[in-house]
Design an enzyme around this catalytic site. Structure first.
Site, PDB file in Angstrom:
ATOM      1  CD  GLU A   1      -8.288   4.278  -4.404  1.00 46.26           C
ATOM      2  OE1 GLU A   1      -7.436   3.499  -4.864  1.00 46.26           O
ATOM      3  OE2 GLU A   1      -8.754   4.171  -3.261  1.00 46.26           O
TER       4      GLU A   1
ATOM      5  CG  ASP B   1      -1.845  -2.328  -0.918  1.00 42.70           C
ATOM      6  OD1 ASP B   1      -1.309  -3.203  -1.638  1.00 42.70           O
ATOM      7  OD2 ASP B   1      -2.950  -1.821  -1.187  1.00 42.70           O
TER       8      ASP B   1
ATOM      9  CB  THR C   1      -3.133  -1.171  -6.790  1.00 47.75           C
ATOM     10  OG1 THR C   1      -3.061  -1.873  -5.544  1.00 47.75           O
ATOM     11  CG2 THR C   1      -4.349  -0.264  -6.795  1.00 47.75           C
TER      12      THR C   1
END
Length: 257
Positions: free
Chosen positions: A42, A60, A65
């Protein structure tokens, strides 16, 4: 891909005893390994605790995020996290964004979040209460369900981690690429140990299903976190996820001694 390991040469008595004798992924040392493995994929770093402050839009379709597990403004888990933090610490620096997080849920919009949300997230990440909230939501939504299902399926630490990594990336909604759908796809071709199947054979089937799910979305189409990480441990027969561990993600090499 999917080479069978030498685990099958163990006598039935030894093979049956191994899962009970080895610690699961919820063992503190194993959990630390799991956090590092996910962080390598990640965040390209083994220092997972440095990721409390992480935040970006990786384009995305999920908005921002952020944090140790990739909480997203577009998928609801970031909203739940900030709500938990606010329940525990009213008036925190992120509390004022709750209305905006509710509005953007399900979209990639930054409406009501820009321009200060990223800076305020990083400010909140210095607060131990926010760090603990991230830990608790990670465990509630991702880690604990994955380990629980892994144990129910008779899987050892590696299998439990494969479940955890899948639920981190795909969530566990009702769509075809969710964790539960990936598991159902694997069950069509192999049985887990709890149903009398071979653990290695089943994990290969699960990882095959995981790769299929990843390739359904351009943002997840690089499958190296499976191919050059989890598959490596499986080919080695390291079902207990014991160090030393050497793997690659996106071409970068990592080691846990």
């Amino acid at each position: 891909m999917g080479a069978v390991t030498c685990a099958g040469i163990l006598s039935p008595a030894i093979a049956a005893a191994a899962p009970a004798a080895a610690p699961g992924l919820d063992d503190p040392a194993k959990k630390e390994i799991a956090m590092k493995l996910v962080s390598s994929a990640e965040n390209s770093s083994l220092d997972w605790k440095a990721q409390y402050k992480y935040i970006e839009d990786i384009r995305d379709g999920r908005g921002y995020t952020a944090g140790i597990i990739g909480f997203c403004s577009g998928t609801g888990d970031m909203l739940d996290l900030v709500q938990l933090y606010t329940d525990r610490k009213p008036g925190n620096v992120l509390a004022r964004y709750l209305p905006a997080l509710r509005r953007v849920n399900g979209t990639d919009s930054h409406s009501g979040l820009d321009p200060n949300f990223p800076a305020d997230w990083r400010k909140a990440a210095q607060d131990s209460a926010f760090q603990q909230a991230q830990n608790d939501e990670r465990d509630r939504v991702y880690f604990n369900p994955a380990v629980r299902q892994g144990k129910a399926d008779g899987l050892r630490a590696l299998g439990q981690f494969a479940y955890y990594d899948a639920i981190v990336m795909h969530g566990d909604g009702g769509d075809a690429t969710s964790f539960s759908s990936i598991r159902r796809r694997a069950l069509r071709t192999a049985k887990p140990p709890a149903q009398g199947g071979n653990e290695t054979t089943y994990l290969n089937a699960f990882l095959d299903a995981r790769v299929w799910a990843m390739k359904q979305e351009e943002a997840h189409s690089d499958t190296s976190r499976v191919d050059t990480a989890q598959r490596v441990f499986l080919r080695q027969g390291n079902l207990d996820l014991n160090p030393p561990l050497d793997w690659k993600v996106y071409g970068d090499s990592y080691h846990i001694g």
